[in-house]
Write a protein that holds these residues in place. Structure first.
Motif, PDB file in Angstrom:
ATOM      1  N   GLY A 192      62.493  58.367  22.247  1.00 14.50           N
ATOM      2  CA  GLY A 192      61.979  59.548  22.936  1.00 14.50           C
ATOM      3  C   GLY A 192      60.490  59.739  22.704  1.00 14.50           C
ATOM      4  O   GLY A 192      60.060  60.741  22.136  1.00 14.50           O
ATOM      5  N   VAL A 193      59.710  58.780  23.156  1.00 18.39           N
ATOM      6  CA  VAL A 193      58.253  58.865  22.987  1.00 18.39           C
ATOM      7  C   VAL A 193      57.647  59.743  24.075  1.00 18.39           C
ATOM      8  O   VAL A 193      57.970  59.609  25.255  1.00 18.39           O
ATOM      9  CB  VAL A 193      57.612  57.465  23.038  1.00 18.39           C
ATOM     10  N   ASN A 194      56.796  60.667  23.674  1.00 16.36           N
ATOM     11  CA  ASN A 194      56.037  61.492  24.607  1.00 16.36           C
ATOM     12  C   ASN A 194      54.567  61.321  24.302  1.00 16.36           C
ATOM     13  O   ASN A 194      54.160  61.368  23.146  1.00 16.36           O
ATOM     14  CB  ASN A 194      56.407  62.958  24.458  1.00 16.36           C
ATOM     15  N   LEU A 195      53.784  61.126  25.364  1.00 14.93           N
ATOM     16  CA  LEU A 195      52.376  60.844  25.143  1.00 14.93           C
ATOM     17  C   LEU A 195      51.633  61.079  26.448  1.00 14.93           C
ATOM     18  O   LEU A 195      52.144  60.757  27.516  1.00 14.93           O
ATOM     19  CB  LEU A 195      52.249  59.368  24.749  1.00 14.93           C
ATOM     20  N   SER A 196      50.442  61.680  26.361  1.00 15.23           N
ATOM     21  CA  SER A 196      49.620  61.667  27.570  1.00 15.23           C
ATOM     22  C   SER A 196      48.177  61.390  27.181  1.00 15.23           C
ATOM     23  O   SER A 196      47.687  61.870  26.153  1.00 15.23           O
ATOM     24  CB  SER A 196      49.758  62.964  28.353  1.00 15.23           C
ATOM     25  N   VAL A 197      47.543  60.574  27.975  1.00 15.04           N
ATOM     26  CA  VAL A 197      46.171  60.171  27.697  1.00 15.04           C
ATOM     27  C   VAL A 197      45.305  60.552  28.895  1.00 15.04           C
ATOM     28  O   VAL A 197      45.480  60.019  29.991  1.00 15.04           O
ATOM     29  CB  VAL A 197      46.080  58.645  27.465  1.00 15.04           C
TER      30      VAL A 197
ATOM     31  N   ALA B 230      41.271  53.587  13.920  1.00 20.98           N
ATOM     32  CA  ALA B 230      41.608  54.714  14.791  1.00 20.98           C
ATOM     33  C   ALA B 230      40.530  55.793  14.669  1.00 20.98           C
ATOM     34  O   ALA B 230      40.073  56.362  15.659  1.00 20.98           O
ATOM     35  CB  ALA B 230      42.964  55.280  14.406  1.00 20.98           C
ATOM     36  N   ASP B 231      40.107  56.052  13.434  1.00 26.68           N
ATOM     37  CA  ASP B 231      39.106  57.069  13.164  1.00 26.68           C
ATOM     38  C   ASP B 231      37.814  56.745  13.910  1.00 26.68           C
ATOM     39  O   ASP B 231      37.160  57.608  14.479  1.00 26.68           O
ATOM     40  CB  ASP B 231      38.845  57.102  11.651  1.00 26.68           C
ATOM     41  N   ARG B 232      37.473  55.470  13.897  1.00 21.71           N
ATOM     42  CA  ARG B 232      36.196  55.054  14.452  1.00 21.71           C
ATOM     43  C   ARG B 232      36.204  54.972  15.968  1.00 21.71           C
ATOM     44  O   ARG B 232      35.228  55.307  16.628  1.00 21.71           O
ATOM     45  CB  ARG B 232      35.858  53.691  13.865  1.00 21.71           C
ATOM     46  N   LEU B 233      37.320  54.531  16.551  1.00 18.40           N
ATOM     47  CA  LEU B 233      37.315  54.235  17.986  1.00 18.40           C
ATOM     48  C   LEU B 233      37.966  55.293  18.866  1.00 18.40           C
ATOM     49  O   LEU B 233      37.622  55.439  20.027  1.00 18.40           O
ATOM     50  CB  LEU B 233      38.009  52.897  18.245  1.00 18.40           C
ATOM     51  N   ALA B 234      38.919  56.036  18.295  1.00 18.19           N
ATOM     52  CA  ALA B 234      39.749  56.858  19.175  1.00 18.19           C
ATOM     53  C   ALA B 234      39.260  58.305  19.262  1.00 18.19           C
ATOM     54  O   ALA B 234      38.771  58.870  18.290  1.00 18.19           O
ATOM     55  CB  ALA B 234      41.196  56.835  18.693  1.00 18.19           C
ATOM     56  N   ASP B 235      39.390  58.895  20.464  1.00 15.43           N
ATOM     57  CA  ASP B 235      39.117  60.328  20.637  1.00 15.43           C
ATOM     58  C   ASP B 235      40.262  61.132  20.053  1.00 15.43           C
ATOM     59  O   ASP B 235      40.068  62.134  19.390  1.00 15.43           O
ATOM     60  CB  ASP B 235      39.004  60.675  22.126  1.00 15.43           C
ATOM     61  N   ARG B 236      41.458  60.681  20.379  1.00 13.83           N
ATOM     62  CA  ARG B 236      42.642  61.345  19.848  1.00 13.83           C
ATOM     63  C   ARG B 236      43.567  60.301  19.249  1.00 13.83           C
ATOM     64  O   ARG B 236      43.551  59.140  19.646  1.00 13.83           O
ATOM     65  CB  ARG B 236      43.372  62.120  20.950  1.00 13.83           C
ATOM     66  N   ILE B 237      44.367  60.748  18.296  1.00 13.17           N
ATOM     67  CA  ILE B 237      45.253  59.829  17.603  1.00 13.17           C
ATOM     68  C   ILE B 237      46.680  60.346  17.688  1.00 13.17           C
ATOM     69  O   ILE B 237      46.920  61.538  17.497  1.00 13.17           O
ATOM     70  CB  ILE B 237      44.838  59.701  16.120  1.00 13.17           C
TER      71      ILE B 237
ATOM     72  N   ALA C 274      52.924  63.153  15.247  1.00 18.41           N
ATOM     73  CA  ALA C 274      51.785  64.068  15.190  1.00 18.41           C
ATOM     74  C   ALA C 274      50.739  63.565  16.159  1.00 18.41           C
ATOM     75  O   ALA C 274      50.650  62.371  16.435  1.00 18.41           O
ATOM     76  CB  ALA C 274      51.199  64.109  13.787  1.00 18.41           C
ATOM     77  N   GLU C 275      49.951  64.503  16.704  1.00 19.04           N
ATOM     78  CA  GLU C 275      48.920  64.083  17.625  1.00 19.04           C
ATOM     79  C   GLU C 275      47.735  65.019  17.541  1.00 19.04           C
ATOM     80  O   GLU C 275      47.902  66.214  17.346  1.00 19.04           O
ATOM     81  CB  GLU C 275      49.486  64.093  19.048  1.00 19.04           C
ATOM     82  N   GLY C 276      46.554  64.497  17.650  1.00 19.26           N
ATOM     83  CA  GLY C 276      45.368  65.338  17.630  1.00 19.26           C
ATOM     84  C   GLY C 276      44.134  64.501  17.363  1.00 19.26           C
ATOM     85  O   GLY C 276      44.220  63.274  17.286  1.00 19.26           O
TER      86      GLY C 276
ATOM     87  N   LYS D 173      43.600  65.637   9.873  1.00 17.59           N
ATOM     88  CA  LYS D 173      43.219  65.784   8.466  1.00 17.59           C
ATOM     89  C   LYS D 173      43.471  67.216   7.999  1.00 17.59           C
ATOM     90  O   LYS D 173      43.940  67.437   6.881  1.00 17.59           O
ATOM     91  CB  LYS D 173      41.755  65.418   8.265  1.00 17.59           C
ATOM     92  N   ASP D 174      43.177  68.161   8.876  1.00 16.49           N
ATOM     93  CA  ASP D 174      43.415  69.554   8.504  1.00 16.49           C
ATOM     94  C   ASP D 174      44.895  69.832   8.264  1.00 16.49           C
ATOM     95  O   ASP D 174      45.248  70.690   7.461  1.00 16.49           O
ATOM     96  CB  ASP D 174      42.893  70.491   9.606  1.00 16.49           C
ATOM     97  N   GLN D 175      45.731  69.098   8.983  1.00 20.99           N
ATOM     98  CA  GLN D 175      47.171  69.313   8.828  1.00 20.99           C
ATOM     99  C   GLN D 175      47.658  69.048   7.414  1.00 20.99           C
ATOM    100  O   GLN D 175      48.632  69.620   6.969  1.00 20.99           O
ATOM    101  CB  GLN D 175      47.950  68.386   9.764  1.00 20.99           C
ATOM    102  N   VAL D 176      47.012  68.112   6.722  1.00 22.20           N
ATOM    103  CA  VAL D 176      47.489  67.811   5.371  1.00 22.20           C
ATOM    104  C   VAL D 176      46.676  68.524   4.304  1.00 22.20           C
ATOM    105  O   VAL D 176      46.728  68.185   3.129  1.00 22.20           O
ATOM    106  CB  VAL D 176      47.479  66.298   5.057  1.00 22.20           C
TER     107      VAL D 176
END
Lengths: 268, 331
Positions: B22-27, B198-205, B215-217, B223-226
């Motif tokens: 059940g993957v949900n994702l939008s880019v 991921a940190d370097r290249l992605a807008d969202r993870i 988790a997505e953001g 980082k704030d989540q943890v």
């Protein structure tokens, strides 16, 4: 673009890619040719000295059609091995993400293997000529004989394509097809006349497509011993029709089957 | 902004193994989404569904509104894919590899060749153009494979672990190449096991585990989540640990943890460098020598470990076992 021209166009591009590989790795082709040459020499001089054809005649002449058929069938193994390799390396995956015809990769593979087989047949003919084999009929009949051999090999390539896509490991394809090819090409009229075989083997040999093709080629090259009468079974009485029939049946079954398999094939 | 990629509740099973649960994702178009997860989490399977290599068992996935199953042929015209293993032909030259792809996109011979030359230049492979790929390094193969994905100037690009197995230098070169692409505005879905990547290249993870997006953001949101910052100190003397703990109570924002063996204290704080300086001053006044100190923000590694651990706590053993087997198959 219609589906057919698209398939042929894409197929041609992939054929070219595979033919470049034959050029770049000539060892493969050379090794592929050594074994038929070896077979010609082995059978001509080792078995040839002991085998006496019923009713007389030159065994080396009789033998060549059998070796031709066996070798082209054996060479089709590269269709399966090539596909399995491409799958293992993820190249099939890449092709499947491209907007190309569904049959293009298979058309390209089988076509380049046909080119390979053409080279193999040419080499073997030279080896045959050296040991005393001759075509005793017309140029037209000889060409028809070669065409029939290659057409049969092309059809068998599609069987190997199904094997290659199903098995997915080049080594396993090699071993698996070796067993099948040897059974098919030895339990036949390739090296000895089929009449001499015991009951069930004889029936198998006489209805074996390899026998029909061998018989047809032997007739077209004029390599049967004098006074030879074909066994009284339909495929050997009408070997050319039977060969063409087998070719059509194999293609009708295995082309759709392999295309269907290709669409589901993934490396992992 | 419209979504270039949409994945709704996609499920994919291989026999008894549920690879996607059940993957949900939008880019959104023009952005970079990093799919982050351990081996066997379902990253590659997600990419394979989106690139038409696998049909989902249920759910829906579209790329620019084209369904991955129904509209597969049209979809293939608009995407570029570069896989986990560089899918380049070893017996062809670099140029021939790219020309082959161009011809298969039906660019025609002339345009296919022009495009191949252009891409070889862009990826710094022009010197290797006429060399057979067999002799290429891993990094060169990957760059060539990436170039192959760009032949038809795709609107959406999928890169499956583009730097796995590369040495650090090649990895950085690959990152630079990808950053340039991103700057030109393509939509990119990137899978990786490397948080730094991921940190370097992605807008969202999107963090994927056990076949789900857990988790997505943006990297910062995750980082704030943890939780926030912390000070990590190593003391000279183990017998001063409890004294240090009491002393640092004034700057702590949460529970202080102590590791006696390593003579280490971790203090959650909320005021960053201010807390750091005050803490050190307090320790100095109390006569506690410190041999190492660092102020840390949570890294994506922390995020990742925290999220995947949480997921494990929530999961019943039966499902875990399945996921474990999934890992073996998918990797």
């Amino acid at each position: 673009m219609t589906t057919l021209t698209a398939a042929l166009g894409d197929g041609a591009v992939i054929t070219r890619r595979n033919v470049i590989k034959i050029k770049r790795v000539p060892d493969l082709l050379i090794i592929g040719m050594l074994s038929p040459i070896m077979f010609v020499l082995l059978f001509a001089y080792v078995f040839g000295s002991a085998v006496v054809l019923p009713g007389g005649g030159d065994y080396r002449e009789f033998l060549m059609a059998g070796i031709f058929t066996q070798t082209v069938v054996l060479s089709t193994t590269i269709t399966g091995v090539g596909l399995a390799e491409d799958m293992q390396k993820g190249i099939i995956d890449r092709f499947r993400t491209l907007p190309i015809s569904r049959s293009a990769v298979l058309v390209g593979r089988t076509t380049s293997d046909l080119v390979n087989n053409l080279l193999v047949v040419a080499t073997m003919s030279l080896a045959g000529l050296v040991v005393g084999w001759r075509v005793n009929t017309s140029v037209g009949e000889a060409l028809l004989g070669f065409a029939l051999l290659l057409a049969f090999a092309y059809a068998v390539s599609w069987i190997m394509a199904v094997v290659g896509l199903a098995v997915r490991s080049p080594e396993v394809v090699n071993n698996a097809s070796f067993v099948v090819v040897f059974a098919l090409t030895f339990v036949a009229n390739t090296f000895v006349p089929s009449e001499g075989l015991p009951g069930p083997l004889r029936v198998f040999a006489q209805w074996n497509p390899v026998s029909a093709v061998t018989e047809a080629v032997r007739q077209l090259f004029g390599n049967n011993p004098p006074g030879y009468v074909a066994p009284d079974v339909w495929p050997l009485q009408n070997p050319i029709a039977a060969s063409l029939g087998w070719i059509v049946v194999i293609l009708l079954v295995f082309v759709p089957l392999s295309v269907q398999q290709y669409q589901k094939a993934t490396s992992r | 902004m419209s979504d270039a990629i949409q994945v709704e509740n996609v499920v994919k099973r291989f026999g008894a193994v549920t690879a996607l649960d059940g993957v949900n994702l939008s880019v959104p178009a023009g952005t970079v989404m990093g799919l982050l997860g351990p081996n066997g989490a379902g990253k590659t399977t997600t990419v394979r569904v989106l690139t038409t290599l696998l049909e989902p068992d249920s759910g829906r996935a579209t790329v620019h509104g084209l369904d991955v199953v129904r509209d597969a042929p049209a979809l293939r015209r608009r995407i570029g894919v570069s896989g986990q293993y560089a899918a380049v032909d070893e017996y062809l030259t670099a140029f021939e590899n790219l020309e082959l792809v161009g011809r298969l996109y039906r660019l025609g011979r002339r345009r296919a060749r022009a495009r191949a030359t252009e891409l070889l230049e862009q990826f710094g492979l022009e010197d290797a153009a006429t060399r057979v790929v067999k002799g290429f390094s891993g990094g060169m193969r990957r760059r060539l494979d990436l170039a192959g994905a760009l032949v038809a100037r795709p609107e959406v690009l999928f890169l499956d672990e583009p730097t796995t197995g590369l040495d650090p230098r090649s990895r950085i070169a690959m990152w630079e190449a990808i950053s340039e692409l991103v700057a030109s505005g393509s939509t990119l879905l990137l899978t990786t096991q490397y948080l730094e990547e991921a940190d370097r290249l992605a807008d969202r993870i999107a963090v994927v585990d056990h076949g789900r997006v857990i988790a997505e953001g943006t990297a910062d949101e995750l980082k704030d989540q943890v939780g926030g910052e912390r000070i990590e100190l190593t003391l000279e003397r183990a017998d001063q640990l409890s004294l240090a703990r009491t002393t640092l109570g004034g700057v702590a924002h949460g529970e202080i943890s102590v590791s006696a063996e390593q003579r280490r204290i971790v203090v959650p704080v909320s005021t960053g460098s201010h807390a750091l300086m005050r803490g050190l001053r307090d320790l100095d006044e109390a006569g506690v020598p410190v041999i190492d100190v660092v102020l840390r923000r949570p890294t994506l590694d922390d995020v990742f470990l925290a999220l995947t651990e949480r997921q494990q706590d929530d999961t019943d053993p039966g499902v875990l076992e399945h996921a474990g087997r999934g890992a073996e198959i998918a990797t």
